[in-house]
Design a protein around this motif. Structure first.
Motif, PDB file in Angstrom:
ATOM      1  N   LYS A  35       0.924  -1.272  -0.106  1.00 20.13           N
ATOM      2  CA  LYS A  35      -0.032  -0.120  -0.139  1.00 20.13           C
ATOM      3  C   LYS A  35       0.792   1.269   0.089  1.00 20.13           C
ATOM      4  O   LYS A  35       0.361   2.143  -0.762  1.00 20.13           O
ATOM      5  CB  LYS A  35      -0.918   0.080   1.133  1.00 20.13           C
ATOM      6  CG  LYS A  35      -2.078  -1.139   1.221  1.00 20.13           C
ATOM      7  CD  LYS A  35      -2.629  -0.860  -0.090  1.00 20.13           C
ATOM      8  CE  LYS A  35      -3.967  -1.973  -0.050  1.00 20.13           C
ATOM      9  NZ  LYS A  35      -4.906  -1.783  -1.192  1.00 20.13           N
ATOM     10  N   CYS A  36       1.895   1.346   0.656  1.00 19.54           N
ATOM     11  CA  CYS A  36       2.800   2.508   0.788  1.00 19.54           C
ATOM     12  C   CYS A  36       3.518   2.750  -0.313  1.00 19.54           C
ATOM     13  O   CYS A  36       3.681   3.964  -0.981  1.00 19.54           O
ATOM     14  CB  CYS A  36       3.529   2.567   2.016  1.00 19.54           C
ATOM     15  SG  CYS A  36       2.783   2.538   3.692  1.00 19.54           S
ATOM     16  N   SER A  38       2.988   1.908  -3.310  1.00 24.51           N
ATOM     17  CA  SER A  38       2.262   2.247  -4.592  1.00 24.51           C
ATOM     18  C   SER A  38       2.235   3.682  -4.857  1.00 24.51           C
ATOM     19  O   SER A  38       1.896   4.072  -6.089  1.00 24.51           O
ATOM     20  CB  SER A  38       0.863   1.714  -4.267  1.00 24.51           C
ATOM     21  OG  SER A  38      -0.030   2.471  -3.444  1.00 24.51           O
ATOM     22  N   CYS A  39       2.586   4.593  -4.022  1.00 23.97           N
ATOM     23  CA  CYS A  39       2.340   5.958  -4.157  1.00 23.97           C
ATOM     24  C   CYS A  39       3.683   6.872  -3.842  1.00 23.97           C
ATOM     25  O   CYS A  39       3.943   7.781  -4.715  1.00 23.97           O
ATOM     26  CB  CYS A  39       1.363   6.912  -3.418  1.00 23.97           C
ATOM     27  SG  CYS A  39      -0.299   6.168  -3.865  1.00 23.97           S
ATOM     28  N   ASN A  61      -2.598   8.074   7.626  1.00 26.47           N
ATOM     29  CA  ASN A  61      -2.962   7.140   6.924  1.00 26.47           C
ATOM     30  C   ASN A  61      -4.369   7.199   6.416  1.00 26.47           C
ATOM     31  O   ASN A  61      -4.967   6.932   5.371  1.00 26.47           O
ATOM     32  CB  ASN A  61      -2.906   5.666   7.421  1.00 26.47           C
ATOM     33  CG  ASN A  61      -1.456   5.287   7.220  1.00 26.47           C
ATOM     34  OD1 ASN A  61      -0.621   5.490   6.370  1.00 26.47           O
ATOM     35  ND2 ASN A  61      -0.856   4.384   8.463  1.00 26.47           N
ATOM     36  N   MET A  64      -3.982   9.312   3.642  1.00 27.07           N
ATOM     37  CA  MET A  64      -3.542   8.799   2.529  1.00 27.07           C
ATOM     38  C   MET A  64      -4.727   7.941   1.779  1.00 27.07           C
ATOM     39  O   MET A  64      -4.951   8.136   0.561  1.00 27.07           O
ATOM     40  CB  MET A  64      -2.604   7.583   2.857  1.00 27.07           C
ATOM     41  CG  MET A  64      -1.385   8.052   3.238  1.00 27.07           C
ATOM     42  SD  MET A  64      -0.296   8.984   1.998  1.00 27.07           S
ATOM     43  CE  MET A  64      -0.242  10.641   2.978  1.00 27.07           C
ATOM     44  N   MET A  69      -5.634   5.754  -1.276  1.00 23.23           N
ATOM     45  CA  MET A  69      -5.476   4.560  -0.924  1.00 23.23           C
ATOM     46  C   MET A  69      -6.655   3.738  -0.764  1.00 23.23           C
ATOM     47  O   MET A  69      -7.428   4.273   0.066  1.00 23.23           O
ATOM     48  CB  MET A  69      -4.377   4.504   0.213  1.00 23.23           C
ATOM     49  CG  MET A  69      -4.006   3.238   0.686  1.00 23.23           C
ATOM     50  SD  MET A  69      -2.777   3.087   2.119  1.00 23.23           S
ATOM     51  CE  MET A  69      -3.557   3.715   3.284  1.00 23.23           C
TER      52      MET A  69
END
Length: 95
Positions: A35-36, A38-39, A61, A64, A69
């Motif tokens: 998840k982290c 990916s951006c 988060n 995010m 996300m």
């Protein structure tokens, strides 16, 4: 016969993939990395390890999620707890 062998091989990969996903989700490392990263780079996350408490990670988060996300509430809780418990320099994220 070839079809049977192909199905057997495909089934083996599916089962092993499910087991790996389950193992990763137990501690949250795989989910967090996916998840982290990916951006942005994981270096950005590593800089904050050991500096933020649970409330700070939750706030980060939630921001995010607002930026796109996609996670379930359970996944978000897993990620937040993983980041609170992660040790700077010794963590999967920082290697």
């Amino acid at each position: 016969m070839k079809l049977l062998v192909s199905l057997l091989v495909a089934g083996t990969f599916l089962v092993s993939g499910a087991l790996m996903a389950s193992a990763q989700s137990n501690d949250g490392s795989g989910l967090t990395v996916t998840k982290c990263s990916s951006c942005h780079t994981l270096k950005r996350v590593c800089r904050s390890l050991g500096k933020k408490d649970l409330a700070a990670w939750q706030k980060t988060n939630e921001r995010m999620v607002k930026k796109g996300m996609t996670v379930t509430d359970a996944q978000l809780a897993t990620i937040n707890q993983y980041l609170v418990d992660a040790k700077p320099g010794n963590d999967v994220l920082c290697q």
